[in-house]
Design a protein around this motif. Structure first.
Motif, short mmCIF file in Angstrom:
data_model
loop_
_atom_site.label_atom_id
_atom_site.label_comp_id
_atom_site.label_asym_id
_atom_site.label_seq_id
_atom_site.Cartn_x
_atom_site.Cartn_y
_atom_site.Cartn_z
N GLY A 76 35.28 24.23 17.43
CA GLY A 76 34.09 23.83 17.05
C GLY A 76 34.27 22.77 15.58
O GLY A 76 33.74 21.67 15.81
N ALA A 77 35.30 23.14 14.72
CA ALA A 77 35.41 22.35 13.48
C ALA A 77 36.30 21.18 13.63
O ALA A 77 36.64 20.74 12.93
CB ALA A 77 35.85 23.21 12.42
N GLY A 78 36.84 21.10 14.88
CA GLY A 78 37.75 19.98 15.28
C GLY A 78 39.42 20.29 14.95
O GLY A 78 40.03 19.32 14.96
N LEU A 79 39.49 21.54 14.95
CA LEU A 79 40.99 21.96 14.64
C LEU A 79 41.68 22.01 15.80
O LEU A 79 40.98 22.44 17.00
CB LEU A 79 41.19 23.06 13.79
CG LEU A 79 40.50 23.15 12.43
CD1 LEU A 79 40.78 24.61 11.87
CD2 LEU A 79 41.04 22.19 11.62
N ASP A 80 42.93 21.52 15.93
CA ASP A 80 43.93 21.67 17.07
C ASP A 80 44.63 22.88 16.93
O ASP A 80 45.51 22.92 16.13
CB ASP A 80 44.73 20.37 17.09
CG ASP A 80 45.56 20.43 18.45
OD1 ASP A 80 45.57 21.48 19.33
OD2 ASP A 80 46.41 19.23 18.76
#
Length: 331
Positions: free
Chosen positions: A141-145
């Motif tokens: 959700g925070a955009g981390l891969d």
């Protein structure tokens, strides 16, 4: 969004708030994890859920019980949880067909607790239930891969739990948690008022106090309504917010210790990634004034506040549901 996914529902069942979505767009439900149930004439019925139920805390008549079905991230009342989730599903589903429901859960839940939540959701009307652990929901959700070999660290600071996790190659490298989270700070403020001021305050008042204290600056005084514990009468009381700084600092220190434990248990290969990329801070408690700066100073690592810390878990849970097979290794 394809027709296959139109009846998917993602739920962030938090201790303080519950967030529900059926797409990556705006949350459909973002309210208190609270339900009001009337027991009258041998029958029970739901009076309210969410914020409307929370408003009834301490104000309801004897035949209405206001319940928080989740405590420290775990189910505290199976029957009310089932009723609560059924209400959420009815609001969020987009067709008459039973939906697939994904629920983000803390890592520390036991198998018994996981089974209880699974069963409660199935009985509430789901055709399939996916349990997704919070570190993965929050990270996505925070955009981390989280699929790459490069390690990612996230601190999810909520009302019932603080979890610090390091993820690499789609799996958990290390994780640590404490139940002394946002609610713990609220109750500490309430106890301080009780023992040092001889006044009783509500948890809602304690939450507002917590949100308005800066540990690095001088704080103003505020006027509150309270209960005089000496004579039992209502009283208008002036509180000096500086008196609560040590309580806030103590809460921040517990978060630091959890983060430090996760870092200390990680292998040396992880160190360069943390030095270069830092740590992502998310969850409702992440917005507490001064927490980001405190952790950055104490841990000597860059702390990045998520752009949407309150909604990361629900958004991540929904995104994971759409490609569950690829994430299933770590979940």
């Amino acid at each position: 969004m394809t027709p296959l996914h139109r009846n998917d529902i993602a739920i962030d069942l938090g201790t303080a708030n519950t967030i529900v979505r059926n797409s990556t767009e705006d949350a459909l439900f973002y309210e208190a994890t609270c339900i009001a149930i009337e027991n009258k004439y041998g029958a029970t019925r739901t009076i309210a859920i969410g914020n409307n139920a929370k408003k009834m805390l301490g104000r309801s008549p004897l035949d209405i019980e206001v319940i928080n079905p989740v405590s420290n991230g775990a189910i505290s009342d199976f029957e009310t949880t089932k009723i609560f989730i059924r209400s959420l599903i009815e609001q969020a589903k987009t067709s008459a067909l039973a939906p697939r429901v994904g629920i983000s859960i803390p890592r520390n839940l036991t198998q018994v607790e996981r089974h209880s939540l699974y069963e409660a959701t199935m009985l509430a009307g789901a055709k399939e239930v996916l349990l997704i652990e919070d570190p993965f929901s929050a990270s996505v959700g925070a955009g981390l891969d989280v699929s790459t070999p490069r390690a990612k660290m996230i601190i999810d600071a909520g009302g019932g739990l603080v979890e610090a996790s390091i993820i690499s190659l789609g799996g958990l490298v290390t994780s640590a948690f404490t139940k002394e989270a946002g609610d713990f700070i609220d109750y500490a403020i309430m106890e301080f008022c009780r023992h040092n001021k001889n006044i009783g305050i509500s948890k809602e008042t304690a939450e507002n106090i917590k949100k308005n204290i800066s540990v690095f600056n001088d704080n103003p005084s505020i006027n509150i309504g309270a209960k005089n514990l000496i004579n039992g009468m209502p009283i208008a009381y002036e509180l000096h917010l500086n008196d609560f700084k040590n309580i806030i600092l103590n809460g921040m220190e517990k978060i630091r210790k959890v983060a430090l434990k996760a870092i200390n248990e990680a292998p040396p290969q992880i160190a360069p990634d943390l030095i270069e990329d830092g740590v992502v801070l998310t969850g409702g408690l992440a917005l507490m004034p001064g927490l980001k700066e405190y952790l950055q100073e104490e841990l000597k690592i860059a702390i990045h506040l998520s752009t949407d810390p309150l909604l990361d878990i629900s958004k991540g849970a929904w995104l994971i549901m759409q490609n569950y097979a690829s994430y299933n290794q770590g979940l």
